[in-house]
Design an enzyme around this catalytic site. Sequence first.
Site, PDB file in Angstrom:
ATOM      1  N   GLU A 182       0.826  -1.208   0.000  1.00 41.23           N
ATOM      2  CA  GLU A 182       0.000   0.000   0.000  1.00 41.23           C
ATOM      3  C   GLU A 182       0.865   1.265   0.000  1.00 41.23           C
ATOM      4  O   GLU A 182       0.559   2.257   0.661  1.00 41.23           O
ATOM      5  CB  GLU A 182      -0.962   0.001   1.192  1.00 41.23           C
ATOM      6  CG  GLU A 182      -1.932  -1.163   1.171  1.00 41.23           C
ATOM      7  CD  GLU A 182      -3.017  -1.054   2.230  1.00 41.23           C
ATOM      8  OE1 GLU A 182      -4.177  -1.356   1.922  1.00 41.23           O
ATOM      9  OE2 GLU A 182      -2.696  -0.634   3.364  1.00 41.23           O
ATOM     10  N   GLU A 257      -6.966  -7.115  -0.869  1.00 42.64           N
ATOM     11  CA  GLU A 257      -7.523  -7.052   0.485  1.00 42.64           C
ATOM     12  C   GLU A 257      -9.010  -6.727   0.384  1.00 42.64           C
ATOM     13  O   GLU A 257      -9.395  -5.611   0.029  1.00 42.64           O
ATOM     14  CB  GLU A 257      -6.802  -6.004   1.349  1.00 42.64           C
ATOM     15  CG  GLU A 257      -5.369  -6.370   1.678  1.00 42.64           C
ATOM     16  CD  GLU A 257      -4.726  -5.414   2.681  1.00 42.64           C
ATOM     17  OE1 GLU A 257      -5.457  -4.588   3.280  1.00 42.64           O
ATOM     18  OE2 GLU A 257      -3.493  -5.497   2.871  1.00 42.64           O
TER      19      GLU A 257
END
Length: 608
Positions: A182, A257
């Site tokens: 991320e 995710e």
Amino acid sequence: MNRYIILFLAISLSYGLPGYTQSPKHTFAIGDNAFLLDGKPFQMISGEIHYPRVPREAWRARMKMAKAMGLNTIGTYVFWDLHEPQKSKFDFTGNNDVAEFVKIAKEEGLWVILRPSPYVCAEWEFGGYPYWLQNEKGLIVRSTEKKYIAEYRKYINQVGKQLAPLQINHGGNILMVQIENEYGSYGADKDYLALNQQLFKEAGFDGILYTCDPAPDVKNGHLPGLLPAVNGIDNPAKVRKIINENHNGKGPYYIAEWYPAWFDWWGTKHHTVAAAHYVTHLDSVLDAGISINMYMFHGGTTRGFMNGANYSNGTAFEPQVSSYDYDAPLDEAGNATEKFIKFRQVIEKHLPKGQVLPAIPATKPSIIIPAIKLTQASPVLNNLPKPWYSTTPLTFEDLNQAYGFVLYRTHIKGNKQGIIKLNELRDYAVIMVNGKTVGALDRRLNQDSLQLTLPVGLATVDILVENLGRINYGEYLLHNKKGITKSVIFNGREVNNWQIYGLPLNDVRGIKFAAQQTNSNLPTFKKGSFYLKQVADTYLDLSKWGKGVVWVNGHNLGRYWNVGPQQTLYLPAEWLKKGNNSIMVFELLKPGEDELQGIAKPILDKLQ
């Protein structure tokens, strides 16, 4: 060729001796619209499980539950701070044996998505970074700074030795490997991302690499040439659009995710979302042929002192609880929830023709341990090691201490009142005067000052500071030192001349106990034992206690705190034994408590 050489080569190729590589049994590739396993379209239905959050003895059981829900893949991070707890001292043993975790997945018929970036976030202490990086002057994490890259390289090479041979192109079951984590939510330095890719390749990760970022940040965090994955959305059209825009108009499409709920932090409600809210979303994603990784399929428990914390400008410091239940399909103890059943029903609809899911393993038995009497006690001031001496307070990092507690002691001329102020307290302090607790300060509540009344004479002031977890996300990754990180002021004047005692509590066998004492209000170690005729999972009820840590048979179960929401600690059957079991509690606020017991179900939703 000599017949002995021929025989040696034959044995080498058969048994995989060093220097010889076995031929891969499978292939994995990126097609224009789908992943290709052995040349055929393959949809990953994955779930995240973190090996350190599950007792090693239970890894296989969790894998079997994953298969029973219909998963074909497991995702896991790799945690730098576990594997290099002190500089250049590596550990891949016991619960840190991530290679064995991957091998068990293979034995259970599961593929693996590996996420070994040095930064993991994951509601984990310092986002996975080892504390000692902060002692390297000038080192800047998540950057091309030379000292950081040098440490990064050493670490990822060690990880590569453990896991690169387990990639699918080497005959293993690791399908893909994620670089960084991320990063688009943190920065947009493509040179840094390219350096990540180079380091991974140097470490032996020569299969498919990918990046993952929240939907708004994919552009920043994606490295051209790698597959971009997206987090946090499940609208098929939006997923396809984002990935197409960052991957030359092509797939495959992977939600790295997908969140079936959320995590908890101290002092706020337990987060739950009904299974019905997710069923149609999961169905639409699978129907669209998009691959998915549920974060989390099984959260488990963040034991010891390994929880992280959130903090940003405009919000309070939010240390996370020990339970990582996550309201996931598999609960903290590894049992199927309603979400598990509902998700299994959806996945069954999308199975290849002729494939049947295995039966769901039975719910594990649990026991209720009768009341445990803690018959021995020892105030913290009776268990101080050799001190450090310093004019000003030292941080945990100055002491080369990762976690736990530090006690600061000084002497102030008494017969006066005044305000004591701890500048930049990190994170929780119990303040004592002449061997008696007079108050506590909590960073969560922006508390740093307390009114003191000092008796006649030279007063001894002790300040016990707890590291509640380093920040795991955002800009404050760079400001993560613990303890009293600046100064102490009393009545407007700086207090100097400190004795400083490190209490990491990573080995509690040396605590000295006496018969139970009830006249002390100091933070106190309590000890007892209990006898079991049978072992099974249980939960320890700490709802009557204040704040502290529990060990059973030497295993640190994690923190408890009466501010909630978590009021119990999960005690897995694997860490119990028939016969006598030992228990120790370090209680900060209510040392008069001397009894606790087991209950059959967790209390995760009770606030003070």
